[in-house]
Motif scaffolding. Structure first.
Motif, PDB file in Angstrom:
ATOM      1  N   ILE B 193      81.773 -68.970 169.931  1.00  0.00           N
ATOM      2  CA  ILE B 193      81.192 -68.947 168.593  1.00  0.00           C
ATOM      3  C   ILE B 193      80.042 -69.937 168.542  1.00  0.00           C
ATOM      4  O   ILE B 193      80.184 -71.098 168.939  1.00  0.00           O
ATOM      5  N   ASP B 194      78.890 -69.481 168.100  1.00  0.00           N
ATOM      6  CA  ASP B 194      77.795 -70.410 167.841  1.00  0.00           C
ATOM      7  C   ASP B 194      77.817 -70.812 166.366  1.00  0.00           C
ATOM      8  O   ASP B 194      77.879 -71.970 166.033  1.00  0.00           O
ATOM      9  N   LYS B 195      77.807 -69.816 165.499  1.00  0.00           N
ATOM     10  CA  LYS B 195      78.034 -70.123 164.089  1.00  0.00           C
ATOM     11  C   LYS B 195      78.421 -68.885 163.308  1.00  0.00           C
ATOM     12  O   LYS B 195      78.196 -67.758 163.748  1.00  0.00           O
ATOM     13  N   ALA B 196      78.982 -69.116 162.149  1.00  0.00           N
ATOM     14  CA  ALA B 196      79.304 -68.034 161.233  1.00  0.00           C
ATOM     15  C   ALA B 196      78.712 -68.418 159.893  1.00  0.00           C
ATOM     16  O   ALA B 196      78.780 -69.572 159.484  1.00  0.00           O
ATOM     17  N   LEU B 205      77.858 -63.358 162.020  1.00  0.00           N
ATOM     18  CA  LEU B 205      78.529 -64.017 163.140  1.00  0.00           C
ATOM     19  C   LEU B 205      77.554 -64.110 164.304  1.00  0.00           C
ATOM     20  O   LEU B 205      76.916 -63.113 164.663  1.00  0.00           O
ATOM     21  N   TYR B 207      77.331 -65.311 168.321  1.00  0.00           N
ATOM     22  CA  TYR B 207      78.039 -65.710 169.549  1.00  0.00           C
ATOM     23  C   TYR B 207      77.032 -65.918 170.667  1.00  0.00           C
ATOM     24  O   TYR B 207      76.021 -65.227 170.745  1.00  0.00           O
TER      25      TYR B 207
END
Lengths: 210, 210
Positions: B193-196, B205, B207
């Motif tokens: 996960i990079d960010k949500a 999302l 990734y």
């Protein structure tokens, strides 16, 4: 009245369990343990989960831990399928991790199975509507969780009774296994986003029925 | 070197396009338009998207708009499959919405098709590796987007070249259609996960390849 909700871990590609995680392979975790760990590792590391499963002190605290505690505490009864139960029967500790009545959908006739710590498994032969009726009764003011597996959740989605859908979306790709979202009929309700919470090891998505 | 990334809309149940959204039904949006709208409505309402497609002034501004602008501006070349192209050929405005070279994977031999506004479609008969090579060359310092459809993204995932995976997860259940995540081999990379980012109509999302 009790709410009916789903709260599960899901792989990024939409699977609840990896392909090889079956009853025949329950004692061969080398075939499925890495994927299962990538899906559920965040949960097992939490302080509340460890305490709840009698795994001893320690573990991560913080907002994800608080969220899981809140979720577990709202559950007055669980419903699950016979496959999930059969696998769990071999894997759960004696002090099974539910601490509520659990209604198991099955064709098998069997007396209630009482575990230490407040979990009693009741075996329901009359289908999902009857299991939900029993679960609602015993949940009282608390809520009913459809615990799984995938096909049981699909049945309740198609019945239109699932009011909240909570998914911990882990970034792992399983490449195969049991999908959560399939066999859905047009009668399945639609959901709206309630909130998304960005954890480091999973994205916690919460949807509410429209 | 250019990064290779995927940026798509996905239904909660994992579909990129609804079942009925096919070439034969492109002029029957009553069969698929509501689902497509539930997937993509948030995008069409954005100020930058409207401007980019020549839909006129107005539209929503804010962080989602900024994110989409940044994404579009980083794209130096697109790659897509023949089915996505065939549908788009009928649906896109004359001023096609890419404004970059677009490499179409197809067995059809066809001269490059130049559209007003900077989009040129090149028809590549030598497979996905060759299309990526050409796309990287023409992208220069910018990035290569694998635009779709699902089977083309699957091919590039299985080749291990996709470095970033951006998914706008909309709360709609399609119940059927073309799935993004299937046919993945064990060679497909894993992501973290990079960010949500929690938008009101989709969860964004992001990734990154591990």
């Amino acid at each position: 009245m009790s709410k009916v909700f789903v709260n599960i871990g899901l792989s990024l590609d939409g699977y609840m369990t990896p392909e090889a995680m079956t009853l025949e392979n329950w004692d061969k975790p080398e075939r499925w343990g890495a994927k299962w760990g990538a899906l559920m590792g965040w949960l097992v590391r939490l302080q509340y989960f460890r305490e709840n499963l009698g795994m001893g002190p320690g573990g991560e605290t913080g907002p994800v831990n608080d969220m899981v505690k809140k979720t577990v505490e709202r559950i007055g009864a669980n419903i699950m399928g016979k496959q999930m139960f059969a696998l769990g029967e071999r894997m759960w500790p004696e002090n099974a991790p539910f601490h509520t009545p659990v209604y198991v959908l099955t064709h098998e006739k069997r007396e209630p199975w009482v575990r230490p710590g407040g979990t009693t498994f009741y075996f329901v032969n009359e289908g999902p509507e009857r299991a939900l009726e029993l679960a609602r009764k015993s949940a009282g003011n608390r809520d009913v969780r459809i615990a799984g597996g995938a096909n049981v959740i699909q049945q309740y989605l198609n019945m239109g009774v699932v009011e909240e859908l909570e998914i911990a979306l882990a970034p792992v790709l399983f490449g195969g296994g049991r999908r959560l979202f399939e066999n859905l009929s047009e009668s399945a309700p639609q959901f709206r986003i309630d909130k998304a919470f960005d954890g480091p090891a999973a994205t916690h998505l919460r949807y509410v029925r429209q």
